[in-house]
Design a protein around this motif. Sequence first.
Motif: not given
Length: 276
Positions: A114-128
């Motif tokens: 059904g095309g369901l969406h997935l939400s994932l948390n990311i961190t400051a270290a990821d963005l850096a």
Amino acid sequence: MRQQKKMPFSHLLPHSTADRRRQVDRRARVPQAVATELEGAMAANRIAMQFQPQFCCASGAVVGAEALVRWSHPQRGLIAGDELFRIALRADLARAMSDHVIAQALMQARDWEGGLHLSLNITAADLAAPDFPDAVAAALCASGFASERLTLEITEQALVHDLDGSAAQLTKLVDMGIRIALDDFGAGFCNFRYLKKLPLHFLKLDRSMVEGIADDRRDLEVLRGIVALAGALDLAVIAEGIESEAQRNAVVREGCFAWQGFLGGKPMPPEDFARL
């Protein structure tokens, strides 16, 4: 005269203070002690993913789920979420943990119907990390999960050090088709500069913002103001921490896009979410 034996300084402290210091010392040592175990748990896929369903306010249908991470440690018991990432950070395994969680969640979500969406948390270290967008792209490619079905959630706290750098990284992810949610909105300073600078699609309300909406007029008016602001900025609002029918009715009535919380389901193993 017999000389009195000297006692350690901690003996002069109130027992509770000395105990707290010892507990802090133990917590500081724990990540080093479990670093090898944590690496082994990731290698053996013993870091488990659970999924909390998200529901469309308009239709009531399940529209996706947020992925949450759990580690059943043989001595320390269940270690989850922020605590697990704090351990990984102290053990210099934060990036490895993020990569592992992203890869595992995408692989488990790829067969959702059904095309369901997935939400994932990311961190400051990821963005850096300069290569983070490339790592996400590689994980999407390996799993076959469509980028348009992925939402990455970032908290205000993770943005305070380098807003311009975070905006650039998030823009690269958005260019891949990924959607971005500002998580825990209302729990921090609510810096409206984030709404101007970041390529956002969703505001995700902290549970503290919905606790009183069913019986407190001021809380309800705050919710209305946030929904109106989000609408003016072409952002959708997701309410989390919904635990009662009255809270759900309020967020539906006020125009939120989606909700999640114990009313709809606690975080559950992937096979349970697939059945749901």
